[in-house]
Design an enzyme around this catalytic site. Structure first.
Site, short mmCIF file in Angstrom:
data_model
loop_
_atom_site.label_atom_id
_atom_site.label_comp_id
_atom_site.label_asym_id
_atom_site.label_seq_id
_atom_site.Cartn_x
_atom_site.Cartn_y
_atom_site.Cartn_z
N THR B 13 -37.98 -20.69 -21.36
CA THR B 13 -36.90 -21.03 -22.30
C THR B 13 -36.95 -20.18 -23.57
O THR B 13 -36.04 -20.26 -24.39
CB THR B 13 -36.99 -22.51 -22.70
OG1 THR B 13 -38.23 -22.72 -23.41
CG2 THR B 13 -36.98 -23.42 -21.47
N VAL B 16 -38.22 -14.21 -24.90
CA VAL B 16 -38.67 -13.25 -23.89
C VAL B 16 -38.39 -13.79 -22.49
O VAL B 16 -37.93 -13.06 -21.60
CB VAL B 16 -40.17 -12.92 -24.08
CG1 VAL B 16 -40.68 -12.02 -22.96
CG2 VAL B 16 -40.40 -12.26 -25.44
N SER B 42 -39.33 -28.87 -23.01
CA SER B 42 -38.24 -28.12 -22.37
C SER B 42 -37.99 -28.53 -20.92
O SER B 42 -37.05 -28.03 -20.28
CB SER B 42 -38.55 -26.62 -22.40
OG SER B 42 -38.59 -26.17 -23.72
N ARG B 101 -55.83 -9.31 -23.70
CA ARG B 101 -55.60 -7.87 -23.94
C ARG B 101 -56.89 -7.08 -24.17
O ARG B 101 -57.00 -5.95 -23.71
CB ARG B 101 -54.68 -7.68 -25.16
CG ARG B 101 -53.23 -8.01 -24.87
CD ARG B 101 -52.41 -7.79 -26.13
NE ARG B 101 -51.06 -8.33 -25.97
CZ ARG B 101 -50.32 -8.74 -26.99
NH1 ARG B 101 -50.78 -8.69 -28.22
NH2 ARG B 101 -49.11 -9.20 -26.78
N CYS B 130 -46.03 -5.78 -29.01
CA CYS B 130 -44.76 -5.06 -29.05
C CYS B 130 -44.79 -3.84 -29.96
O CYS B 130 -44.27 -2.77 -29.62
CB CYS B 130 -43.64 -6.01 -29.49
SG CYS B 130 -44.09 -7.05 -30.90
N SER B 160 -37.33 -11.31 -33.81
CA SER B 160 -37.60 -11.71 -32.42
C SER B 160 -39.09 -11.74 -32.13
O SER B 160 -39.52 -12.49 -31.25
CB SER B 160 -36.90 -10.76 -31.45
OG SER B 160 -37.30 -9.43 -31.69
N GLY B 161 -39.88 -10.97 -32.87
CA GLY B 161 -41.33 -11.01 -32.70
C GLY B 161 -41.89 -12.39 -32.96
O GLY B 161 -42.96 -12.74 -32.46
N LYS B 215 -54.32 -5.82 -34.05
CA LYS B 215 -53.91 -5.65 -32.65
C LYS B 215 -53.44 -4.23 -32.39
O LYS B 215 -53.80 -3.61 -31.38
CB LYS B 215 -52.76 -6.61 -32.31
CG LYS B 215 -53.15 -8.06 -32.10
CD LYS B 215 -51.89 -8.89 -31.83
CE LYS B 215 -52.20 -10.38 -31.79
NZ LYS B 215 -50.97 -11.20 -31.67
N HIS B 244 -37.70 -3.48 -33.24
CA HIS B 244 -38.68 -3.02 -34.22
C HIS B 244 -38.44 -1.53 -34.51
O HIS B 244 -38.10 -0.77 -33.61
CB HIS B 244 -40.11 -3.12 -33.66
CG HIS B 244 -40.66 -4.51 -33.58
ND1 HIS B 244 -39.97 -5.63 -33.98
CD2 HIS B 244 -41.87 -4.95 -33.16
CE1 HIS B 244 -40.74 -6.70 -33.80
NE2 HIS B 244 -41.89 -6.32 -33.29
N GLN B 318 -37.52 -5.08 -29.22
CA GLN B 318 -38.78 -5.83 -29.18
C GLN B 318 -38.84 -6.75 -27.96
O GLN B 318 -39.91 -6.92 -27.37
CB GLN B 318 -38.91 -6.66 -30.47
CG GLN B 318 -40.26 -7.31 -30.68
CD GLN B 318 -40.34 -8.69 -30.06
OE1 GLN B 318 -39.34 -9.39 -29.92
NE2 GLN B 318 -41.55 -9.07 -29.65
#
Lengths: 347, 347
Positions: B13, B16, B42, B101, B130, B160-161, B215, B244, B318
């Protein structure tokens, strides 16, 4: 008051021009008489200052008769056309445009940094580019900690740098975007602005730098009197109304000072406020800088990629310290040097 | 189609998650069956995909039975809790979060750059941050022109990040500002956002870097397999919705390549579009990058402050290359390696 001055503002109806009026009041600047000057399309507009109404007059070479200080903020071509006449008429000219900044005979002044570039006989003084002023307010005090070697700067510049029209355009286009309306880009000289940003919309030179970037490089060297200073700057306009921010990395000729040293020096630098609360994640923002006199500096840290460098983040009001305030401070500095002499008849 | 897959999206939802659905359609991704998974609040929401309605189910360790590929985009703690179960159940996991990561056993992949970090047996692959992806799409191709020594980066990151909620917050606060209403800052985790920008709102470490910056540094080194790469990055959120931008200076170990060489290399780099029209003053903007697959690169120029350096300006979507698109490309890359095998029963 013990003495007052005859003041003229050229470009009185613009975003910077309007800030002059507010600053004269808030700083009790010794305004005896006031001329609001502009181009033809603004003639007849009225503004209230200190309880009195003033009507905008046409700026011509003849209008400077009897003026003590003329503040110019109407673009470089207007300054080139009219400032010599104002000087000729005996006025002290403080020019916000780029017209005379790189003239070797004209001091380019940020009073906190190089107030000593003027003397009582100086009649024409240039106000630097807004991005250069805001950058150097944070950088110049660091000379106490070592020799500056290189600056690497990315700007986040507000709409006010493009004047009142660009500020309105940002608001109008953003309103359209929120209403789901595709904006007509009413100003073709820059890209769509709603929720967007863009490389500074000035011509690009052969080196690939835009005019704004070239100004920051040349003016920084002149103000700091360091012709050899290396400067890399990328100028970008962001959808912010009236304060510029800058991401700044400073490389020193020797080992970098500590974060504590940088904070200490900036904490006592006039015109600077350190906003550097790591635990609270509180750092300079254009919103916090807007309407304030001081340039905010934070995110002070060692540059982990270079032994001689530190990084920081700066925000400053573009219309105030970036323009009108710096100009008024220049005039105040000259008054402290006794020029121009105040007239008793206004008292 | 010759074969299809059982797909799950965890975080279906979110901003992304929704992009995954669009990408599956536009790229004809071989979706046989689809599970939309999310947290409790959700559950029960419905979405249409390829003409069929899907109801959001609760993401639990048991829901991955029979799933071929699970795309995770629901934050690091959700990934940590559920991804091992998905792998255990036999799914290939492509994880958009930061959970794995920096795990030395987990490949961190931008397919155009280090697709060779995976092999057919790989079951868990991390999608980089991103800002790191968008940066490296422009930087990695330059390795052909010399050894990278140091990157100096300032970001202009979109709402949006911070997910769909932050995008809504930016729009709501901006609407209030235009209406002259003082916004209630509905989200206390970041400063007021209307016509404002701020240092990335993640915790600051002892070096003075925020989590986002740390990061970018660590992930860039891992993706490029250059532990010694020097990286200085300043991460800033700007009032832009979904792309971005980054101001990037690249210092090489030897003399910098020419502008023409950089343009040439980037022009043929997959996933990159050069937008570098000096005469027309047309360069990358987040608006132009939004909704597009490619990372836009322009303002390519020599860094006049350093003999070994060039500078450029980059914009990338992004939600797409910075997240969902890169994840789908990873899955496509694995499918090209034959994993996971498609099921004929969906054909």
């Amino acid at each position: 008051m013990s003495g007052q001055l005859s003041i003229a503002i050229v470009g009185a109806t613009g975003a910077v021009g309007q800030e002059f009026l507010k600053l004269f009041e808030s700083r009790s600047f010794p305004v005896g008489s006031l001329k609001l000057l502009a181009s033809e399309r603004s003639v007849g507009k009225t503004y209230t200052f200190a309880g009195k109404t003033y009507t905008v007059e046409l700026a011509t070479p003849e209008t400077f008769e009897g003026v003590d200080i003329a503040f110019f903020s109407a673009g470089a071509s207007r300054s080139k056309a009219l400032a010599p006449a104002a000087v000729e008429a005996g006025a002290l000219v403080v020019d916000n445009s780029s017209a005379f900044r790189m003239d070797p005979n004209v001091p380019l002044v940020v009073p906190e940094i190089n107030g000593n570039a003027v003397n009582p006989a100086t009649r024409l003084i240039a106000v630097p580019n807004c991005s250069a002023i805001i950058l150097l307010m944070a950088v110049a005090p660091l000379r106490e900690l070592g020799t500056l070697d290189r600056l690497i700067v990315s700007t986040y510049q507000s709409a006010s740098g493009g004047g009142a029209a660009m500020m309105r355009e940002l608001e109008d286009q953003t309103r359209d975007a929120l209403n789901g309306v595709e904006s007509v880009n009413r100003n073709e000289s820059f890209p769509p602005y709603a929720f967007n940003l863009f490389s500074h919309n000035t011509p690009i030179n052969d080196d690939g730098c835009n005019e704004e970037e070239a100004k920051v490089v040349a003016e920084s060297r002149k103000i700091l009197n360091m012709q050899e200073l290396k400067v890399n700057v990328t100028c970008v306009r962001v959808p912010v109304l009236r304060a510029h921010s800058e991401s700044v990395t400073v490389e020193f000729a020797g080992a970098a000072p500590s974060v504590e040293q940088v904070r200490e020096v900036l904490s006592r630098a006039p015109g600077v406020t350190v906003v550097d609360d790591r635990a609270g994640n509180k750092f300079p923002t254009p919103r916090d800088a807007s309407g304030g006199d001081n340039v905010l500096v934070g995110r002070i840290r060692k540059d982990l990629s270079h032994p001689n460098a530190i990084s920081m983040f700066v925000s400053g009001d573009q219309l105030l310290k970036g323009a009108a305030l710096n100009a008024v401070q220049i005039a105040e500095h000259m008054l402290n040097l006794g020029q121009p002499a105040k007239h008793e008849q206004f008292a």
